[in-house]
Design a protein around this motif. Structure first.
Motif, short mmCIF file in Angstrom:
data_model
loop_
_atom_site.label_atom_id
_atom_site.label_comp_id
_atom_site.label_asym_id
_atom_site.label_seq_id
_atom_site.Cartn_x
_atom_site.Cartn_y
_atom_site.Cartn_z
N CYS A 174 18.19 -17.50 -13.80
CA CYS A 174 18.77 -18.83 -14.01
C CYS A 174 19.65 -18.83 -15.26
CB CYS A 174 17.67 -19.86 -14.21
SG CYS A 174 17.04 -20.49 -12.68
N THR A 175 19.05 -18.35 -16.35
CA THR A 175 19.77 -18.36 -17.62
C THR A 175 21.07 -17.57 -17.52
OG1 THR A 175 17.57 -18.26 -18.56
CG2 THR A 175 19.40 -18.10 -20.10
N VAL A 176 20.98 -16.38 -16.89
CA VAL A 176 22.17 -15.54 -16.78
C VAL A 176 23.23 -16.23 -15.93
CG1 VAL A 176 23.05 -13.37 -15.82
CG2 VAL A 176 20.95 -13.38 -17.17
N THR A 177 22.83 -16.83 -14.81
CA THR A 177 23.79 -17.50 -13.93
C THR A 177 24.52 -18.63 -14.67
OG1 THR A 177 22.37 -17.01 -12.06
CG2 THR A 177 24.06 -18.68 -11.72
N PHE A 178 23.74 -19.48 -15.30
CA PHE A 178 24.36 -20.61 -16.00
C PHE A 178 25.25 -20.15 -17.15
CE2 PHE A 178 20.69 -23.15 -14.20
CZ PHE A 178 21.49 -23.74 -13.22
N SER A 179 24.81 -19.10 -17.84
CA SER A 179 25.62 -18.58 -18.95
C SER A 179 26.95 -18.03 -18.41
CB SER A 179 24.86 -17.49 -19.69
OG SER A 179 23.61 -17.96 -20.10
N MET A 180 26.85 -17.29 -17.29
CA MET A 180 28.09 -16.73 -16.71
C MET A 180 29.04 -17.85 -16.34
SD MET A 180 26.88 -13.69 -14.16
CE MET A 180 28.51 -13.20 -13.60
N LEU A 181 28.50 -18.91 -15.72
CA LEU A 181 29.34 -20.03 -15.29
C LEU A 181 29.96 -20.73 -16.49
CD1 LEU A 181 27.15 -21.52 -12.41
CD2 LEU A 181 29.11 -19.98 -12.26
N MET A 182 29.18 -20.85 -17.53
CA MET A 182 29.68 -21.50 -18.73
C MET A 182 30.82 -20.71 -19.35
SD MET A 182 27.92 -22.17 -22.35
CE MET A 182 29.04 -21.04 -23.14
N ILE A 183 30.60 -19.40 -19.45
CA ILE A 183 31.62 -18.55 -20.05
C ILE A 183 32.89 -18.57 -19.18
CG2 ILE A 183 32.22 -16.17 -20.70
CD1 ILE A 183 29.22 -15.83 -21.41
N ALA A 184 32.68 -18.66 -17.84
CA ALA A 184 33.82 -18.67 -16.94
C ALA A 184 34.61 -19.98 -17.05
CB ALA A 184 33.35 -18.46 -15.51
N GLY A 185 34.04 -20.94 -17.70
CA GLY A 185 34.77 -22.18 -17.93
C GLY A 185 34.45 -23.28 -16.94
N LEU A 186 33.28 -23.20 -16.35
CA LEU A 186 32.86 -24.26 -15.44
C LEU A 186 32.66 -25.55 -16.23
CD1 LEU A 186 31.93 -23.71 -12.32
CD2 LEU A 186 29.78 -24.62 -13.21
N ARG A 187 32.76 -26.67 -15.54
CA ARG A 187 32.57 -27.94 -16.23
C ARG A 187 31.20 -28.00 -16.88
NH1 ARG A 187 34.92 -33.19 -13.12
NH2 ARG A 187 37.09 -32.81 -13.65
N THR A 188 31.19 -28.27 -18.14
CA THR A 188 29.93 -28.33 -18.89
C THR A 188 29.02 -29.40 -18.30
OG1 THR A 188 31.48 -28.08 -20.70
CG2 THR A 188 29.15 -28.05 -21.26
N LYS A 189 29.66 -30.47 -17.78
CA LYS A 189 28.90 -31.57 -17.20
C LYS A 189 27.94 -31.07 -16.10
CE LYS A 189 31.00 -34.78 -14.73
NZ LYS A 189 32.10 -35.74 -14.41
N PHE A 190 28.51 -30.20 -15.21
CA PHE A 190 27.68 -29.67 -14.11
C PHE A 190 26.46 -28.96 -14.66
CE2 PHE A 190 31.73 -28.93 -11.38
CZ PHE A 190 31.85 -30.30 -11.18
N LEU A 191 26.73 -28.15 -15.65
CA LEU A 191 25.65 -27.32 -16.19
C LEU A 191 24.56 -28.17 -16.83
CD1 LEU A 191 27.82 -24.49 -17.73
CD2 LEU A 191 26.47 -24.41 -15.64
N VAL A 192 25.02 -29.16 -17.61
CA VAL A 192 24.04 -30.02 -18.28
C VAL A 192 23.18 -30.73 -17.25
CG1 VAL A 192 23.75 -32.06 -19.74
CG2 VAL A 192 25.45 -30.31 -20.34
N TYR A 193 23.83 -31.27 -16.20
CA TYR A 193 23.07 -31.95 -15.16
C TYR A 193 22.09 -30.99 -14.47
CZ TYR A 193 26.13 -36.01 -15.66
OH TYR A 193 26.79 -37.08 -16.14
N SER A 194 22.57 -29.79 -14.21
CA SER A 194 21.71 -28.81 -13.53
C SER A 194 20.47 -28.51 -14.34
CB SER A 194 22.47 -27.50 -13.30
OG SER A 194 23.64 -27.75 -12.60
N VAL A 195 20.71 -28.28 -15.63
CA VAL A 195 19.57 -27.97 -16.50
C VAL A 195 18.59 -29.14 -16.50
CG1 VAL A 195 18.87 -27.51 -18.87
CG2 VAL A 195 20.84 -26.32 -17.90
N LEU A 196 19.15 -30.35 -16.60
CA LEU A 196 18.29 -31.53 -16.60
C LEU A 196 17.50 -31.62 -15.29
CD1 LEU A 196 20.49 -34.30 -18.25
CD2 LEU A 196 18.51 -33.11 -19.21
#
Lengths: 370, 581
Positions: A174-196
């Protein structure tokens, strides 16, 4: 290793050197931490060393082979690799194919050899995310096309691994996937919601398994119950403490004997702490830091974005696992069943790591000239 | 290639760089945390953690040395210590566990499987067998198995075996007193506790005991009993013989000095050997003299006689009508033993012939309240306070709970529960001129061989006057001279006493049994200057069951030997002395 050849290929020699050192330290420490246990259990002090050496030999072959294979071939075979891995994860659940050890079904038996598909799953997932990021690079801001498919595939890996159960590996992917997406420039909003969104499940998983709850409680105050739940943490602290600055010398750990559980796997860092001291542990931390640094450098210099994302993913995989393992050993994180890359005993883990490193080296050999 | 290049352009190199740096900083921060924590554990807390971890490499085992002895009144040892060896294993050091288990099982006479299990344990220390005699393990020592070690301990030893075991008690493997004096005086007798520290070196291989104190024991306290091992011996001997002869369930005998309350002997049959106490059923280890409650039966009649004489409501020669053997009390009919039919009897004859109806008449004349008060004053219905564990107080209903039958039945010893010790103590009060004494089992406590505490005779209260006691003694002399207790007579001494044949209450049917009895005799001698008071109770003898036939002869034997042993002059001796003069 053939240094002559290294220079000719212009691969990342610092990375190669670091890997070599870590693998070597791993061999020594596996022998040191398992010798007496192996003598007791198998009447052969070299039992684990022999197996680990075999894995190292096999792993080296794989690494050197992968270094020669253009990583871009893997982009083509990503779905095949992913599908195979998923089938293996399912096969683990099958009686007869899967092997149960200590209440966990994580292993696949193939003709006497055991393999842990969740290790391969980490690698396969990195490939998929990288490929998907490249394929949908223009839709990164789109939730349905840019984000959701990755999330679904993550779920397909996450759920079987969680139910093995292998909470540690599930968290890592999970951590690796989200980190990869974040580094790739995915919308931070998506990530924050996903983590929540994930938090309730994590809490449920922790509360659902009594041993996880106990581990968390023991992490918060290990001295509370030194004989039971906090035992591992405290024995690990003792090991580090006994090591002092210079360590008690290779093979001289007393904690590893009967007090430190999983001395040659999950808590090998503590044995290093006792035998090689603060100097030794500092070197290990530095070596992993160098790996992460080189990994990111390779990613930045990669020829194409698939290479960049794969390099980032593999580096994160290795880096996060290493830092989490060390964090657990020193009591910064609650106990999880995670191994220390390259150093802990374990064939599947080492083979997949060497495979990843081969890929990373290959990426490093094909830099873009800027 | 072109496709790739095109895609590559989508990756914004600058923002990628920024995010990679951000992640690197996160890694760096966490790495710094790890290093900081390592520095704290390995450098700052080094000494503390080393000493803490050392502690868990050690284990202390408590070994008890020098528990005090238990002596009889003449300083003969009834309980002492012998050196014994205990065998323990350091499982990790045992090389060939299968072979070791085999050898050990044979040498120590233990179960092979359980030893093998112990040898495979993860612990650093396991006891294999505690307190073995050195000779038993001589061969085991020679075979010198790796990982098998020995440590010498004190083992409790009872040299006189069964003798007085009900009083002395027994001990567990850690020398803790589990019964009798051993239990009651556990903290007094407890010797030195040596904390043996088991150490192992850094490799966890070597294990050894590090004895801090050895051999020399100071501050040890011993207990000196009132028991006389000689009197105890023949009390047990005669009781045992009679119990066997009559195939009785059990027997109790008590020998007491009526003037001081000291107990010369307490015998329980069947006996147990305290050296091997666990081989006996719990019930066999019971000291019936203080822990069992019986209906006394006719041996309780002297109490009603003493009470009414002392209260002044009757004199020994006053007559009572005994209803020709049939007397209705409430809706029950009371009869006499062996269907005797008595008419008018004097109080003395009522006791001598052991008339139940006569006793009822005496008790009625005395009255409920007065009778109850005397029973209490004689010490019934309450613990005597003897320094033995497990004492019972007996069963005496509150006066308010007495039904119309109570006064009648208690007059001849039914409907009341007493311990043998209470009974002996009460009769002693009659024998010594009317004073109830505190019964005593201990004489002194010694510290390092010197008397630390001496137990002096203690009176509880005067129960009856000297004159009353004289009159009761005269009555009891007649019981032996020409009543039911002829078999209790001792040549050369005048004996006073009373027989008893109590029907056993059958809890199953809720009735008194017609076949099961407790035969007893209680008395003292020499009657006019009593030196010993003796109670003999034999539970459920087969065949003859009368107290006069079963218990009285035992009384006679014990009294004869005790009086001689105590050098109490007999009338024969007096004749002899007169001749010389």
């Amino acid at each position: 290793m053939n240094r002559q050849k290294l220079k000719q290929l212009h691969c990342d020699s610092i990375l190669f050197f670091t890997i070599t050192v870590l693998v070597f330290i791993g061999l020594v420490m596996v022998f040191s931490s398992s010798g007496i246990y192996a003598m007791e259990k198998y009447n052969d002090p070299y039992y684990f060393l022999k197996r680990q050496a075999m894995w190292v030999a096999l792993g080296t072959v794989i690494m050197l082979t992968m270094r020669k294979i253009d990583y871009r071939y893997m982009e083509k075979y990503t779905y095949l690799i992913m599908g195979t891995t998923f089938l293996m994860l399912i096969a683990v659940m099958m009686p007869g194919l899967g092997k149960e050890v200590g209440g966990a079904r994580r292993w696949l038996t193939l003709g006497g050899l055991t393999f842990q598909p969740s290790e391969l799953a980490k690698f396969a997932l990195v490939l998929f995310i990288a490929k998907s990021l490249v394929k949908r690079s223009d839709q990164l801001k789109n939730f349905a096309y840019g984000y959701l498919p990755k999330l679904i595939v993550l779920g397909f890996f996450f759920v079987p691994i969680l139910f093995q159960p292998d909470f540690g590996t599930a968290m890592i992917i999970c951590t690796v996937t989200f980190s990869m997406l974040m580094i790739a420039g995915l919308r931070t909003k998506f990530l924050v919601y996903s983590v929540l969104a994930i938090i309730p499940f994590i809490v449920a998983a922790i509360m659902g398994a009594e041993y996880r709850t106990r581990r968390i409680l023991a992490f918060l105050d290990p001295w509370q119950d030194p004989s039971d739940t906090g035992f591992q943490a405290i024995q690990s602290f003792y090991a580090f403490g006994r090591g002092g600055i210079f360590g008690s010398g290779i093979g001289a750990s007393s904690q590893k004997l009967f007090y430190l559980p999983e001395a040659h796997t999950d808590f090998i860092f503590s044995v290093i702490g006792e035998e090689l001291g603060f100097i030794g542990t500092l070197i290990i931390v530095l070596l992993f830091s160098v790996l992460i640094w080189r990994g990111f450098v390779i990613a930045y210099r990669a020829k194409d974005s698939f290479g960049a994302h794969v390099a980032i993913g593999l580096t994160l995989l290795l880096g996060i696992q290493a830092f989490v393992n060390m964090g657990v050993a020193v009591g910064l994180l609650p106990t999880k069943g995670l191994t220390l890359p390259f150093i802990s005993m374990g064939g599947s883990s080492l083979l997949v790591l060497m495979l990843s490193m081969g890929v990373l080296l290959n990426i490093s050999e094909q830099p873009v000239q800027r | 290639m072109a496709r790739n290049k095109e895609k590559n352009s989508h990756v914004n190199q600058n923002s990628l760089k920024g995010r990679l740096i951000l992640v690197s900083i996160l890694f760096a921060l966490f790495g710094a945390g790890i290093v900081g924590r390592l520095f704290s554990l390995q450098v700052m807390q080094h000494d503390d953690l080393v000493s803490r971890s050392e502690k868990q490499h050690q284990r202390t085992v408590e070994i008890h040395y020098g528990r005090g002895s238990v002596f009889d009144r003449n300083m003969n040892e009834l309980a002492t210590n012998i050196k014994a060896e205990s065998v323990y294993a350091t499982p990790q050091k045992v090389v060939d566990k299968k072979r070791a288990a085999r050898v050990l099982a044979k040498a120590l006479n233990l179960n092979h499987k359980s030893i093998y299990k112990k040898l495979n344990s993860k612990r650093h220390f396991v006891w294999l067998k505690r307190q073995v005699l050195p000779a038993e393990i001589a061969r085991l020592r020679k075979s010198s198995l790796p990982g098998i070690n020995f440590i010498s301990e004190d083992k409790r030893f009872f040299p006189k075996r069964e003798l007085a075991s009900g009083v002395v008690g027994f001990n567990g493997v850690d020398n803790q007193g589990l019964g009798g004096i051993e239990q009651r005086y556990d903290s007094t007798l407890k010797g030195n506790v040596v904390k043996a520290v088991m150490e192992k070196d850094a490799r966890g291989k070597l294990v050894q005991f590090n004895k801090q104190a050895n051999g020399q024991v100071s501050g040890s306290r011993s207990v000196v009993l009132a028991i006389d091992e000689v009197i105890q011996f023949f009390t047990e001997h005669h009781l045992k013989k009679q119990v066997a002869k009559h195939q009785a369930e059990s027997g109790v005998a008590i020998v007491m000095n009526p003037n001081t309350g000291e107990l010369y002997a307490i015998a329980n049959v069947p006996q147990y050997n305290p050296n091997n106490f666990s081989a006996y059923k719990r019930n066999l280890r019971r000291n019936h003299a203080v822990s069992s409650v019986y209906e006394p039966g006719s041996i309780f009649k002297p109490i009603v006689a003493a009470a009414s004489i002392d209260a002044g409501v009757a004199r020994p020669q006053d007559t009572f009508f005994c209803e020709n053997g049939k007397f209705k009390v409430g809706n029950k009919t009371v009869g006499e033993a062996v269907n005797h039919k008595y008419g008018w009897l004097t109080l003395q004859d009522i006791i001598v012939k052991s008339s139940n109806i006569g006793s009822i008449k005496i008790a009625r004349q005395l009255g409920k309240q007065s009778y109850y008060d005397y029973i209490r004053k004689f010490g019934f219905g309450q613990k005597t306070g003897i320094e033995l564990p497990g004492e019972e107080g007996g069963l005496l209903h509150e006066l308010s709970a007495w039904d119309p039958m109570s006064l009648a039945s208690i007059s001849f010893g039914q409907g009341i529960g007493v311990t043998p010790l209470q009974m002996t103590n009460a009769i002693s009060a009659i024998a010594n001129g009317g004073t109830l004494m505190v019964p005593r089992i201990t004489r002194a406590i010694l510290k390092d061989g010197q008397i630390e505490k001496r137990f002096e005779p203690k009176a509880v209260r005067r129960v009856i006057s000297i004159q009353s006691s004289r009159q009761v003694i005269d009555i009891l002399k007649h019981v032996v001279k020409d009543g039911t207790g002829k078999n209790a007579a001792v040549k050369g001494y005048e004996v006073a006493g009373k027989t008893g044949t109590a029907q056993k209450y059958d809890a199953k049917t809720g009735r008194y049994s017609k076949t099961a009895y407790v035969s007893s005799f209680i008395g003292f001698a020499p009657a006019d200057a009593a030196k010993v008071a003796i109670l003999v109770m034999i539970d459920n003898p087969k065949g003859v069951h009368y107290g006069g036939s079963v218990a009285a002869p035992v009384f006679s034997n014990i009294a004869r030997e005790t009086l001689r042993y105590l050098n109490v002059p007999s009338s024969d001796q007096r004749v002899y002395i007169l001749d010389r003069a």
